[in-house]
Design a protein around this motif. Structure first.
Motif, PDB file in Angstrom:
ATOM      1  N   GLY A  60       0.795  -1.210   0.000  1.00 45.73           N
ATOM      2  CA  GLY A  60       0.000   0.000   0.000  1.00 45.73           C
ATOM      3  C   GLY A  60       0.830   1.263   0.000  1.00 45.73           C
ATOM      4  N   ALA A  61       2.129   1.127   0.345  1.00 44.99           N
ATOM      5  CA  ALA A  61       2.995   2.305   0.425  1.00 44.99           C
ATOM      6  C   ALA A  61       4.070   2.303  -0.652  1.00 44.99           C
ATOM      7  CB  ALA A  61       3.637   2.366   1.816  1.00 44.99           C
ATOM      8  N   LEU A  62       3.868   1.535  -1.693  1.00 44.45           N
ATOM      9  CA  LEU A  62       4.866   1.428  -2.753  1.00 44.45           C
ATOM     10  C   LEU A  62       5.086   2.768  -3.441  1.00 44.45           C
ATOM     11  CD1 LEU A  62       3.925  -1.951  -4.468  1.00 44.45           C
ATOM     12  CD2 LEU A  62       5.834  -1.491  -2.963  1.00 44.45           C
ATOM     13  N   ASP A  63       6.321   3.067  -3.728  1.00 43.70           N
ATOM     14  CA  ASP A  63       6.665   4.286  -4.455  1.00 43.70           C
ATOM     15  C   ASP A  63       7.612   3.908  -5.583  1.00 43.70           C
ATOM     16  OD1 ASP A  63       7.126   6.798  -5.366  1.00 43.70           O
ATOM     17  OD2 ASP A  63       8.393   7.417  -3.693  1.00 43.70           O
ATOM     18  N   GLY A  64       7.043   3.647  -6.777  1.00 39.02           N
ATOM     19  CA  GLY A  64       7.861   3.243  -7.907  1.00 39.02           C
ATOM     20  C   GLY A  64       8.353   1.811  -7.843  1.00 39.02           C
ATOM     21  N   GLU A  65       7.788   0.992  -6.958  1.00 44.75           N
ATOM     22  CA  GLU A  65       8.243  -0.391  -6.816  1.00 44.75           C
ATOM     23  C   GLU A  65       7.173  -1.412  -7.192  1.00 44.75           C
ATOM     24  OE1 GLU A  65       9.270  -0.307  -2.687  1.00 44.75           O
ATOM     25  OE2 GLU A  65      11.342   0.293  -3.098  1.00 44.75           O
ATOM     26  N   ALA A  66       6.055  -0.945  -7.714  1.00 45.84           N
ATOM     27  CA  ALA A  66       4.929  -1.828  -7.988  1.00 45.84           C
ATOM     28  C   ALA A  66       5.117  -2.665  -9.246  1.00 45.84           C
ATOM     29  CB  ALA A  66       3.643  -1.017  -8.103  1.00 45.84           C
ATOM     30  N   HIS A  67       5.995  -2.210 -10.153  1.00 47.36           N
ATOM     31  CA  HIS A  67       6.131  -2.878 -11.447  1.00 47.36           C
ATOM     32  C   HIS A  67       7.592  -3.152 -11.790  1.00 47.36           C
ATOM     33  CE1 HIS A  67       2.447  -0.197 -11.888  1.00 47.36           C
ATOM     34  NE2 HIS A  67       1.993  -1.415 -11.676  1.00 47.36           N
ATOM     35  N   PHE A  68       7.777  -4.122 -12.672  1.00 48.45           N
ATOM     36  CA  PHE A  68       9.113  -4.458 -13.149  1.00 48.45           C
ATOM     37  C   PHE A  68       9.596  -3.483 -14.217  1.00 48.45           C
ATOM     38  CE2 PHE A  68       8.062  -8.699 -11.433  1.00 48.45           C
ATOM     39  CZ  PHE A  68       9.233  -8.967 -10.737  1.00 48.45           C
ATOM     40  N   VAL A  69       8.752  -3.222 -15.224  1.00 49.31           N
ATOM     41  CA  VAL A  69       9.200  -2.396 -16.348  1.00 49.31           C
ATOM     42  C   VAL A  69       8.258  -1.243 -16.687  1.00 49.31           C
ATOM     43  CG1 VAL A  69      10.586  -4.193 -17.464  1.00 49.31           C
ATOM     44  CG2 VAL A  69       8.136  -4.031 -17.998  1.00 49.31           C
ATOM     45  N   TYR A  70       6.998  -1.334 -16.323  1.00 55.13           N
ATOM     46  CA  TYR A  70       6.021  -0.314 -16.719  1.00 55.13           C
ATOM     47  C   TYR A  70       6.438   1.061 -16.193  1.00 55.13           C
ATOM     48  CZ  TYR A  70       1.620   2.192 -17.265  1.00 55.13           C
ATOM     49  OH  TYR A  70       0.657   3.113 -17.610  1.00 55.13           O
ATOM     50  N   LYS A  71       6.564   2.016 -17.114  1.00 55.76           N
ATOM     51  CA  LYS A  71       6.968   3.394 -16.822  1.00 55.76           C
ATOM     52  C   LYS A  71       8.323   3.475 -16.116  1.00 55.76           C
ATOM     53  CE  LYS A  71       2.585   5.862 -17.028  1.00 55.76           C
ATOM     54  NZ  LYS A  71       1.670   6.814 -16.368  1.00 55.76           N
ATOM     55  N   ARG A  72       9.194   2.507 -16.386  1.00 52.71           N
ATOM     56  CA  ARG A  72      10.530   2.523 -15.792  1.00 52.71           C
ATOM     57  C   ARG A  72      11.623   2.678 -16.846  1.00 52.71           C
ATOM     58  NH1 ARG A  72      12.883  -1.135 -13.214  1.00 52.71           N
ATOM     59  NH2 ARG A  72      13.827   0.296 -11.709  1.00 52.71           N
ATOM     60  N   ILE A  97       4.207   1.297 -29.908  1.00 47.83           N
ATOM     61  CA  ILE A  97       3.740   0.172 -30.701  1.00 47.83           C
ATOM     62  C   ILE A  97       2.215   0.186 -30.664  1.00 47.83           C
ATOM     63  CG2 ILE A  97       4.002  -1.382 -28.719  1.00 47.83           C
ATOM     64  CD1 ILE A  97       4.506  -3.672 -30.708  1.00 47.83           C
ATOM     65  N   GLY A  98       1.600   0.278 -31.823  1.00 51.92           N
ATOM     66  CA  GLY A  98       0.145   0.360 -31.878  1.00 51.92           C
ATOM     67  C   GLY A  98      -0.394   1.588 -31.176  1.00 51.92           C
ATOM     68  N   ALA A  99       0.327   2.717 -31.278  1.00 62.06           N
ATOM     69  CA  ALA A  99      -0.076   3.999 -30.680  1.00 62.06           C
ATOM     70  C   ALA A  99      -0.098   3.962 -29.154  1.00 62.06           C
ATOM     71  CB  ALA A  99      -1.431   4.449 -31.215  1.00 62.06           C
ATOM     72  N   ARG A 100       0.555   2.975 -28.548  1.00 62.49           N
ATOM     73  CA  ARG A 100       0.674   2.901 -27.100  1.00 62.49           C
ATOM     74  C   ARG A 100       2.135   2.725 -26.720  1.00 62.49           C
ATOM     75  NH1 ARG A 100      -4.044   1.377 -24.440  1.00 62.49           N
ATOM     76  NH2 ARG A 100      -2.899   1.993 -22.578  1.00 62.49           N
ATOM     77  N   LYS A 101       2.496   3.144 -25.530  1.00 57.20           N
ATOM     78  CA  LYS A 101       3.866   2.976 -25.047  1.00 57.20           C
ATOM     79  C   LYS A 101       4.064   1.551 -24.549  1.00 57.20           C
ATOM     80  CE  LYS A 101       4.962   7.735 -23.661  1.00 57.20           C
ATOM     81  NZ  LYS A 101       3.749   8.451 -24.046  1.00 57.20           N
ATOM     82  N   LEU A 102       5.135   0.936 -25.013  1.00 57.34           N
ATOM     83  CA  LEU A 102       5.496  -0.415 -24.588  1.00 57.34           C
ATOM     84  C   LEU A 102       6.798  -0.348 -23.802  1.00 57.34           C
ATOM     85  CD1 LEU A 102       5.295  -3.565 -24.745  1.00 57.34           C
ATOM     86  CD2 LEU A 102       6.678  -3.393 -26.806  1.00 57.34           C
ATOM     87  N   TYR A 103       6.816  -1.008 -22.643  1.00 56.56           N
ATOM     88  CA  TYR A 103       8.003  -1.030 -21.791  1.00 56.56           C
ATOM     89  C   TYR A 103       8.526  -2.458 -21.724  1.00 56.56           C
ATOM     90  CZ  TYR A 103       5.783   3.346 -20.405  1.00 56.56           C
ATOM     91  OH  TYR A 103       5.190   4.577 -20.419  1.00 56.56           O
ATOM     92  N   TRP A 104       9.843  -2.610 -21.832  1.00 57.20           N
ATOM     93  CA  TRP A 104      10.425  -3.957 -21.799  1.00 57.20           C
ATOM     94  C   TRP A 104      11.913  -3.889 -21.438  1.00 57.20           C
ATOM     95  CZ3 TRP A 104      11.343  -0.945 -25.785  1.00 57.20           C
ATOM     96  CH2 TRP A 104      12.450  -1.184 -26.605  1.00 57.20           C
ATOM     97  N   CYS A 105      12.466  -5.016 -21.068  1.00 54.46           N
ATOM     98  CA  CYS A 105      13.896  -5.094 -20.758  1.00 54.46           C
ATOM     99  C   CYS A 105      14.603  -5.829 -21.890  1.00 54.46           C
ATOM    100  CB  CYS A 105      14.125  -5.835 -19.445  1.00 54.46           C
ATOM    101  SG  CYS A 105      15.880  -6.186 -19.133  1.00 54.46           S
TER     102      CYS A 105
END
Length: 239
Positions: free
Chosen positions: A197-209, A226-234
């Motif tokens: 509940g108190a996560l700050d930038g730690e909720a996701h692996f790659v999304y918006k990182r 890709i397809g007019a959307r932002k894709l995040y990946w490593c």
């Protein structure tokens, strides 16, 4: 008549009510991590026992307002909002792929079949409602990362095992999101505060990182359109 709503990029539901009314304060864009689950009539977090005198005055362009004796819901900004007949609803549902939240018998096999028959990049296919229903941009990025799948791999190049793992992980991730009322795709071992509940930038692996080091391999997380959307990946983990 039935209400057909597609939130799209900017649509959102907001909710409020008395102490018996539970739910996130919003669903859609924006979605906040760690939302409280009991809300006052103006939608702000409030302790149980608060009085409820009905919904507040509408704010902004409210497309739909639903009101009960214990709570209310407002819809804004949706791509689609229409009252339709049962026959029209059946036609809409017929165009959709299997829904991971329903996960009915045969859905896994149907998802695999639809995914493997297309030469389109899997990063696009997971956002194609005719292939699979309901996967948004966060789940698309996070599931592909967790399963180490290159987003540009054609669906037809995947094997049955990999396609099945994508379905299974999507079912698990989306079910967790419904249960918790928020989208958190990282394990608690990566939470510095130890509290989802108190996560700050730690909720996701790659999304918006994008531009930050991968939590798994240390490579720089990428971002592309890709397809007019932002894709995040490593690039390190997903090759």
């Amino acid at each position: 008549m039935l209400l057909h709503v597609h939130l799209g990029l900017y649509g959102a539901w907001s909710f409020g009510g008395d102490e018996s009314f539970t739910g996130a304060s919003s669903i859609g864009a924006p979605r906040r991590i760690g939302e409280r689950e009991t809300f006052s009539q103006d939608g702000s977090a409030e302790s149980p026992g608060s009085s409820y005198a009905g919904p507040p005055e509408p704010v902004g362009a409210v497309r739909v307002r639903l009101v009960s004796a214990n709570g209310w819901a407002d819809l804004r900004g949706a791509t689609t909002c229409a009252a339709i007949t049962e026959a029209e609803a059946a036609a809409v549902l017929a165009r959709l792929g299997p829904d991971p939240l329903h996960n009915r018998p045969g859905d896994r096999e149907e998802f695999i079949r639809r995914l493997l028959r297309r030469k389109t990049a899997v990063g696009l296919l997971l956002m194609d409602q005719s292939v699979v229903a309901g996967i948004g941009n966060i789940y698309r990025a996070e599931v592909l990362f967790r399963q180490r799948v290159d987003p540009w791999t054609p669906g037809s190049s995947l094997n049955i095992e990999t396609a099945g793992r994508l379905w299974d992980d999507t079912v698990a991730a989306m079910s967790d999101g419904v249960r918790d009322g928020r989208i958190v795709t990282t394990p608690s071992a990566l939470w510095s505060g130890g509290n989802a509940g108190a996560l700050d930038g730690e909720a996701h692996f790659v999304y918006k990182r994008q531009g930050q080091p991968c939590r798994r391999c240390g490579d720089v997380v990428g971002m592309a359109e890709i397809g007019a959307r932002k894709l995040y990946w490593c690039p390190g983990c997903q090759n």
